[in-house]
Design an enzyme around this catalytic site. Sequence first.
Site: not given
Length: 367
Positions: A184, A235
């Site tokens: 992330e 994603d």
Amino acid sequence: MWLFWQKATFLFILGRKPIMRPSIYSCVGMPTPMPACRSWNKPLKLAAWTCRNFIVARLLMSEKIMEAASMAEGAVEFMDGHAVETLHQDYRTAYRIEETLLHDKSDEQELFLFKNNFFGTMLMLDGVTQLTTSDEPFYHEFITHLPLICHGAPKRMLVVGAGDGGVIREACRHKDLDHIDMVEIDEAVVRFSMEHLPSLSNGAFDDPRMNLVIADAAEYVRGYQGPAYDVVVVDSTDPFGPAAPLFEVAFYEDLRRIMSDDGILVTQCGNPFVQPAELELAGGRLKECFPIMSPVMITVPTYTGGQMSLGFACKNPKFGLPSRTKIAQKLASIGPSDSFLVLNEDVFLASFALPNYVRKAGFDPLR
């Protein structure tokens, strides 16, 4: 799900809330600017269809996407106690606001978190619905379980983005999975989700198999020298701005390099009807890099148009879909049928069926 947050942050979310009385309606033909570069469809199709050189056609797509993104003027609209989504210029969807939880507007974006009786907690970014705690499993169950079950015996998994924790929540249900790396770009995304949407991750960040890496995913993958990944889930946001490198051929080639021989990759590819250029762009590049590639069709009620495509790619040129019996057995090993809001063996296989307009765009269904 996708979201750009505070300069270079990706955000995503989840939860489980009972469906109650609906409070949603649509408005048609409201003449306001269309945000988030949704205006490229017709010129991109023209470029793709008229250019004999496919590579040149897709370069034109990329330029058009970036041009449209730079002119986007998305913002939350408010009307009679409702938040109005402004994704598409030709129709609007409005959600009644029961309670405002957070409304932050900066030079980079406008973030609006609120309660709706039907969809639960909802997150809008620049006037576009990112997720709701009612229907997020429509997305997370598919983007996570499809590649893990299709692989058959995954041990190592890489998750790019997905800072809301929805993907890793579902992945942690696979007891035979030994390790999950989640990359992330901004730790603030994880903190935001854990504070405001804790049901999304449901404790998955504390799973001992989970390793959170705060880094740029393209750089992480480019420099990775560790054990191969069996499954990769990307994603990400749409293919412009900070997420643009995650749709490049170089990134897909780097992913292929660090995947096992039977490795499977799944990415989000937008709404193939409302955003055909995104699937054509990302899907075309995936087809260049993997011997097996096909879109997967899923339904997410609060996404504009209700439909969503995922890009499914595999390194093994002999890959074939598992049987209905094997899928049912695997789902049963993950949890009882009522622990899945949407997914079962029939819906699993049906998601690989492609409508004609997707086939005409150059994609063939997997068998």
